[in-house]
Design an enzyme around this catalytic site. Structure first.
Site, short mmCIF file in Angstrom:
data_model
loop_
_atom_site.label_atom_id
_atom_site.label_comp_id
_atom_site.label_asym_id
_atom_site.label_seq_id
_atom_site.Cartn_x
_atom_site.Cartn_y
_atom_site.Cartn_z
N ARG A 11 0.80 -1.22 0.15
CA ARG A 11 0.09 -0.01 -0.06
C ARG A 11 0.92 1.28 0.05
NH1 ARG A 11 -3.56 -1.71 5.00
NH2 ARG A 11 -1.72 -2.46 5.39
N LYS A 24 4.35 -19.89 7.75
CA LYS A 24 3.42 -20.09 8.59
C LYS A 24 2.89 -18.82 9.52
CE LYS A 24 7.08 -20.43 12.22
NZ LYS A 24 6.65 -19.57 13.35
N HIS A 83 11.43 -22.53 7.97
CA HIS A 83 12.95 -22.45 7.84
C HIS A 83 13.94 -22.99 8.35
CE1 HIS A 83 12.69 -19.96 11.53
NE2 HIS A 83 13.95 -20.00 11.44
N GLU A 142 15.38 -19.92 23.29
CA GLU A 142 15.92 -18.77 22.79
C GLU A 142 16.09 -17.57 24.03
OE1 GLU A 142 13.82 -17.45 18.78
OE2 GLU A 142 12.36 -18.35 19.90
N ASP A 187 3.60 -21.69 17.69
CA ASP A 187 4.87 -21.03 16.77
C ASP A 187 5.99 -21.77 16.55
OD1 ASP A 187 5.93 -18.58 15.95
OD2 ASP A 187 7.19 -18.73 17.87
N HIS A 220 8.67 -26.28 13.32
CA HIS A 220 10.26 -26.56 13.48
C HIS A 220 10.23 -28.03 14.36
CE1 HIS A 220 10.12 -22.67 11.90
NE2 HIS A 220 10.20 -22.10 13.16
N LYS A 246 11.22 -18.91 25.22
CA LYS A 246 11.70 -17.43 24.99
C LYS A 246 12.70 -17.37 26.40
CE LYS A 246 9.70 -16.74 21.05
NZ LYS A 246 10.52 -16.63 19.75
#
Ligand code: BG6
Length: 510
Positions: free
Chosen positions: A66, A172, A202, A240, A259, A264, A362
């Site tokens: 846009r 995803k 990935h 992570e 997620d 994965h 996380k």
């Protein structure tokens, strides 16, 4: 193989597989080009492919969005993204060549915008020699897939013909449960045949993940032990250290299991647990992964075999960081989990009775992804008391990142005049063994999509099966209130440790 194309890449079936694989005449349209993924991953990967000489001379990159941008404004944006994120050194000469094929088309997902896009692509086919071959990268939330696919179909830009191909690359989340994934697949497959759909996971583009296949099937030493006779349990960890600041829009209400585990980690499980495929052709590889996913399910009762948590404020190294509920954009009452762990079983002769523990989180102690196959203890230990007391279980650990390689842990005699056995590690490190640098996962996957190589892309069936494994766990969690809190910088909630202790196991502290 999938879609037809008159142009045949002469290198594709070359006998010498070391020859670089170069994409044939083609272009890519990115929808959602101003998003984080495009800026951080896709645009740098396209630049790197150009810099490595793996794109065709007339490669054309079209941004669609846009923004009130012209060609120059978009070029500046791509250049900035490439300079900031590319792996290879920035080269003016390569850039100038690539920039000639960079275009921006402004529009919404409506008739007017797509009429304009279609007219522009037709011009580019003629001026850039793309051969009418286009990959459409949908780097947008899935609620827009339907509009985009239908618009592409309406303007006649979705069908592959005898002379040109059209492919769609999607990211995803592929739905939020099995039903929604099925609906999404139906929407996409109504316009693009499955052979033209490339779903990005990935992790499959990572060198170390592909190495699971080499490790298992190129060698003789591992496979005889790769089964329930020798393996006690398997731990798949993706930890992570980052938090979720800035990602509330995507993550709140999604959580760690959807997620990361759904895609994965279940892909890693499939590669570790599958039987040897008859070849690495997409169909053969995907068939073996599908067999494993079909045979996999959560171990019950779920209150003992799963764990979830949410990070609270704490010390991440030397930095004091916020808890999830204080992060901008998150509901202070959010029940979204930032840590998820589960126990799965693979119901096959090879794996009967072997728990597969999967965990992700996380704000954990450090960033590490690894797969550890932990072996049973030797059936007999001919040592006196005290001599092998500190000996742990043998393990093969595939280190996916950051320190890519493989570790084998086994017992060894401590030097000296007494017999004492202790654990030692034997390491293979990519960085030491090879001079070649691994390409970024997105580079590999974008190139594969342009080359119509679909081995590293999960099929609709794999996606739906993965949801069917996870759905009961998420459903169970949705009925039990708040996730347990864990301090940032630690290794997750106490319930995750209990989950393993119950079976006499403990998480590795990588
Ligand atoms: C993505 C997840 O798929 O993978 C992110 O959505 C996560 O939440 C990321 O941070 C991790 O990828 P990598 O390659 O850094 O391990």
């Amino acid at each position: 193989m999938s879609t037809t194309s008159a142009w045949v890449n002469p290198l594709r079936n070359a006998k010498d597989k070391r020859l670089p694989r170069i994409a044939g005449p083609s272009g890519m349209v990115i929808f959602g080009v101003t998003g984080d993924l495009a800026r951080k991953k896709l645009l740098p990967a396209i630049y790197d492919l150009a810099n490595r000489g793996l794109l065709p001379a007339g490669f054309t990159l079209v941004g669609y969005g846009r923004r009130d941008w012209d060609k120059q404004a978009f070029c500046d944006y791509v250049r900035e993204a490439a300079e900031a994120g590319a792996r290879t050194t920035f080269n003016e000469h390569v850039w100038e060549h690539l920039a000639k094929g960079i275009e921006f088309v402004q529009g919404n997902f409506d008739n007017e915008g797509f009429d304009k896009l279609s007219a522009r692509l037709a011009e580019l086919n003629a001026s850039r020699g793309t051969g009418g071959n286009w990959a459409y990268y949908l780097s947008v939330p899935p609620e827009f897939f339907s509009d985009i696919c239908h618009q592409l179909e309406r303007v006649g830009m979705a069908d592959s013909t005898d002379n040109s191909w059209r492919r769609v690359i999607i990211e995803k989340p592929f739905g939020h449960d099995q039903n929604s994934a099925r609906q999404l697949n139906e929407i996409v497959n109504a316009v693009f045949p499955e052979s033209s759909v490339f779903r990005i996971d990935h992790y499959l583009g990572k060198e170390t993940v592909q190495n699971i296949l080499a490790l298992r099937f190129a060698n003789q030493i591992f496979e005889p032990m790769w089964n329930a006779h020798y393996i006690d349990h398997v731990q798949i960890t993706m930890a992570e250290d980052i938090g979720l600041g800035g990602r509330a829009g995507y993550y709140d209400g999604i959580g760690a299991a959807r997620d990361v585990i759904q895609n994965h980690l279940l892909q890693l499980l499939a590669l570790v647990a599958m039987e040897e495929p008859s070849s690495f052709d997409p169909e053969a590889l995907q068939a073996e992964k599908i067999k494993v996913l079909r045979a996999t399910n959560a171990v019950h009762p779920l209150n003992k075999t799963t764990a979830r948590g949410q990070y609270s404020a704490g010390w991440q190294g030397s930095e004091y960081v916020k808890g999830l509920r204080e992060e901008e954009g998150f509901d202070p009452e959010s029940t979204t989990e930032t840590y998820a762990a589960c126990t799965l079983e693979v119901n096959s002769r090879r794996w009967a009775g072997v728990p597969f523990y999967l965990r992700t989180g996380k704000r954990l102690g450090r960033r590490v992804t690894e797969i550890a196959l932990v072996f049973k203890t030797a059936p007999h230990q001919p040592f006196d008391q005290g001599q092998a007391d500190s000996l742990g279980q043998n393990a093969v650990v595939i280190r996916v990142q950051p320190d890519e390689g493989v570790t084998m842990r086994f017992g060894s005699k401590v030097p000296g005049s007494t017999m004492e056995v202790r654990d030692v590690n034997m390491d293979f490190a990519y960085a030491e063994a090879f001079t070649e640098e691994s390409p970024e996962a997105y580079e590999r996957l974008i190139l594969d999509a342009l080359l119509d190589e679909s081995s590293l892309f999960p099929t609709n069936e794999e996606v739906e099966l993965s949801w069917s494994i996870l759905d009961p766990i998420i459903e169970y969690w949705s009925n039990i209130g708040q996730p347990e809190q864990y301090r940032a910088g630690t290794w997750g909630p106490e319930s995750a440790d209990r989950m393993l202790r119950r079976r006499g196991h403990s998480w590795r502290r990588p």
